[in-house]
Write a protein that holds these residues in place. Sequence first.
Motif, PDB file in Angstrom:
ATOM      1  N   LEU A   7       1.042  -1.113   0.074  1.00 35.12           N
ATOM      2  CA  LEU A   7       0.184  -0.107  -0.050  1.00 35.12           C
ATOM      3  C   LEU A   7       0.731   1.615   0.118  1.00 35.12           C
ATOM      4  O   LEU A   7       1.541   1.140   0.621  1.00 35.12           O
ATOM      5  CB  LEU A   7      -0.753   0.166   1.316  1.00 35.12           C
ATOM      6  CG  LEU A   7      -1.777   0.926   1.232  1.00 35.12           C
ATOM      7  CD1 LEU A   7      -2.866   1.357   0.078  1.00 35.12           C
ATOM      8  CD2 LEU A   7      -2.803   0.853   2.689  1.00 35.12           C
ATOM      9  N   ARG A  11      -5.217   3.935  -0.695  1.00 34.28           N
ATOM     10  CA  ARG A  11      -6.372   3.507  -2.103  1.00 34.28           C
ATOM     11  C   ARG A  11      -5.257   3.058  -2.819  1.00 34.28           C
ATOM     12  O   ARG A  11      -5.849   3.230  -4.339  1.00 34.28           O
ATOM     13  CB  ARG A  11      -7.552   4.741  -2.068  1.00 34.28           C
ATOM     14  CG  ARG A  11      -8.178   4.425  -1.337  1.00 34.28           C
ATOM     15  CD  ARG A  11      -9.464   5.297  -1.645  1.00 34.28           C
ATOM     16  NE  ARG A  11     -11.126   5.238  -1.018  1.00 34.28           N
ATOM     17  CZ  ARG A  11     -11.106   5.913   0.620  1.00 34.28           C
ATOM     18  NH1 ARG A  11      -9.925   6.393   1.127  1.00 34.28           N
ATOM     19  NH2 ARG A  11     -12.591   5.180   1.703  1.00 34.28           N
ATOM     20  N   LEU A  13      -2.768   0.571  -4.255  1.00 31.80           N
ATOM     21  CA  LEU A  13      -2.043  -0.516  -4.154  1.00 31.80           C
ATOM     22  C   LEU A  13      -0.854  -0.661  -5.326  1.00 31.80           C
ATOM     23  O   LEU A  13      -0.556   0.071  -6.303  1.00 31.80           O
ATOM     24  CB  LEU A  13      -2.245  -1.337  -3.854  1.00 31.80           C
ATOM     25  CG  LEU A  13      -3.995  -1.412  -2.828  1.00 31.80           C
ATOM     26  CD1 LEU A  13      -5.120  -2.488  -3.189  1.00 31.80           C
ATOM     27  CD2 LEU A  13      -3.103  -1.803  -1.499  1.00 31.80           C
ATOM     28  N   TYR A  46      -5.927   0.111   4.245  1.00 36.83           N
ATOM     29  CA  TYR A  46      -6.221   0.950   3.376  1.00 36.83           C
ATOM     30  C   TYR A  46      -6.689   2.543   2.752  1.00 36.83           C
ATOM     31  O   TYR A  46      -6.355   3.231   1.948  1.00 36.83           O
ATOM     32  CB  TYR A  46      -7.059  -0.292   2.564  1.00 36.83           C
ATOM     33  CG  TYR A  46      -7.522  -0.105   0.987  1.00 36.83           C
ATOM     34  CD1 TYR A  46      -6.347  -0.018  -0.018  1.00 36.83           C
ATOM     35  CD2 TYR A  46      -8.724   0.769   0.386  1.00 36.83           C
ATOM     36  CE1 TYR A  46      -7.346   0.063  -1.281  1.00 36.83           C
ATOM     37  CE2 TYR A  46      -9.254   0.601  -0.448  1.00 36.83           C
ATOM     38  CZ  TYR A  46      -8.479   0.667  -1.597  1.00 36.83           C
ATOM     39  OH  TYR A  46      -8.506   0.527  -3.207  1.00 36.83           O
ATOM     40  N   PHE A 324     -10.270  -5.000  -3.958  1.00 33.17           N
ATOM     41  CA  PHE A 324     -10.397  -3.887  -2.534  1.00 33.17           C
ATOM     42  C   PHE A 324     -10.925  -2.832  -3.060  1.00 33.17           C
ATOM     43  O   PHE A 324     -11.520  -1.900  -2.414  1.00 33.17           O
ATOM     44  CB  PHE A 324      -8.723  -3.882  -2.175  1.00 33.17           C
ATOM     45  CG  PHE A 324      -7.921  -4.522  -1.182  1.00 33.17           C
ATOM     46  CD1 PHE A 324      -8.171  -3.761  -0.329  1.00 33.17           C
ATOM     47  CD2 PHE A 324      -7.413  -5.127  -1.577  1.00 33.17           C
ATOM     48  CE1 PHE A 324      -6.851  -4.092   0.728  1.00 33.17           C
ATOM     49  CE2 PHE A 324      -6.454  -6.033  -0.662  1.00 33.17           C
ATOM     50  CZ  PHE A 324      -6.185  -5.640  -0.001  1.00 33.17           C
ATOM     51  N   ASP A 328     -14.310  -1.667  -0.479  1.00 31.79           N
ATOM     52  CA  ASP A 328     -13.992  -0.357   0.424  1.00 31.79           C
ATOM     53  C   ASP A 328     -15.390   0.223  -0.247  1.00 31.79           C
ATOM     54  O   ASP A 328     -15.503   1.373   0.578  1.00 31.79           O
ATOM     55  CB  ASP A 328     -13.218   0.809  -1.052  1.00 31.79           C
ATOM     56  CG  ASP A 328     -12.384   1.788   0.092  1.00 31.79           C
ATOM     57  OD1 ASP A 328     -13.158   2.171   0.922  1.00 31.79           O
ATOM     58  OD2 ASP A 328     -12.010   2.714  -1.083  1.00 31.79           O
TER      59      ASP A 328
END
Length: 341
Positions: A7, A11, A13, A46, A324, A328
């Motif tokens: 990470l 937000r 990656l 995240y 992800f 989210d």
Amino acid sequence: MARSLILEAPRTLAFVDTPDAPLGPDEVRIATLFSGISAGTELTQYRGTSPFMGKRWDEVLRLFVPGEASWPYPVANLGYEEVGEVVELGSAVVDLAIGQRIYGTWNHRTHHVAAAEWARERLLPDAADPRIGIFSHIGAVALNGVHDARIRIGDTVAVFGLGVPGQIVAQAARASGATVIGVDPDPARRAVADRLGAHRTLDGPAAEAIKDMTGGRGADVCIEVSGAPPALADAIRAVAYSSRVVAMGFFQGEVPGLRLGEEFHHNRVELVCSQISGTAPEAMHRWSKPRLWRTAIELQHRGVLDLLPLITHDAAFADAPVLFDRLDRGEAGLLQAMLRF
């Protein structure tokens, strides 16, 4: 070459490749098969909302204090729900075999090198579906919460929040001899709990309905597993006089909406936190985290816990950023997300 998911920023990656390290004599190499994504702790990383991302955790004082964040970016240890198989043995390893399955925590990465002693303690049963391995840690979190609840056979237990940990708590509470009421605003999650063993499910707020169902007494124990302030407030209202509410959710920031001068005060409610950094104090001489991890696996293998139906979404490791993002955004019907390798 091993590939890891990191990470870089909230937000954001990225994948990082690192050369395979040579094995020591007492080490094994594990190729990851599956890795679960946590919708709780992992999403706080995240999103950048975890207190560890903005403050320093003083291990000695056990206080968050100003200073450099304890979890600065980039975060390289993302993920804690893995299962894999042994693909290489160190020269001194004679009691493990290629192909044996191992559960544990080694983050979202294609390979992991571990001490043989560590691997021996985390062997999956030979005939087990390897996917049960992704529930070793989150299963331990749930079992720890049930231990902290001190459930007695015949109790009525209300579980607030029917995400993955709440579903496991509901099943474990029923296996402990309780009548289980699951509470969640999502009808799909209530339907899963109904199918997997909850005796009754309710939309929230549910305090008055729970009082009515128990002849005015209230639930013997309430377990909050959502991290949502309205759920904790509802649990405090729903529990019986001088009884226990277990707060398992990872609340972010301040918690609005708790009216502590009302039911909490006048009903002498006992509010305790359950968190996997420690086990239930009265049982810690018997129950360690490794025992909780192992028990979460064994209970699945014996059919006491049925957790594979909680896996609703999976994706190839290369598509991890998309999965992800779906978590989210709170995609409808998404419970346990899993990466395939």
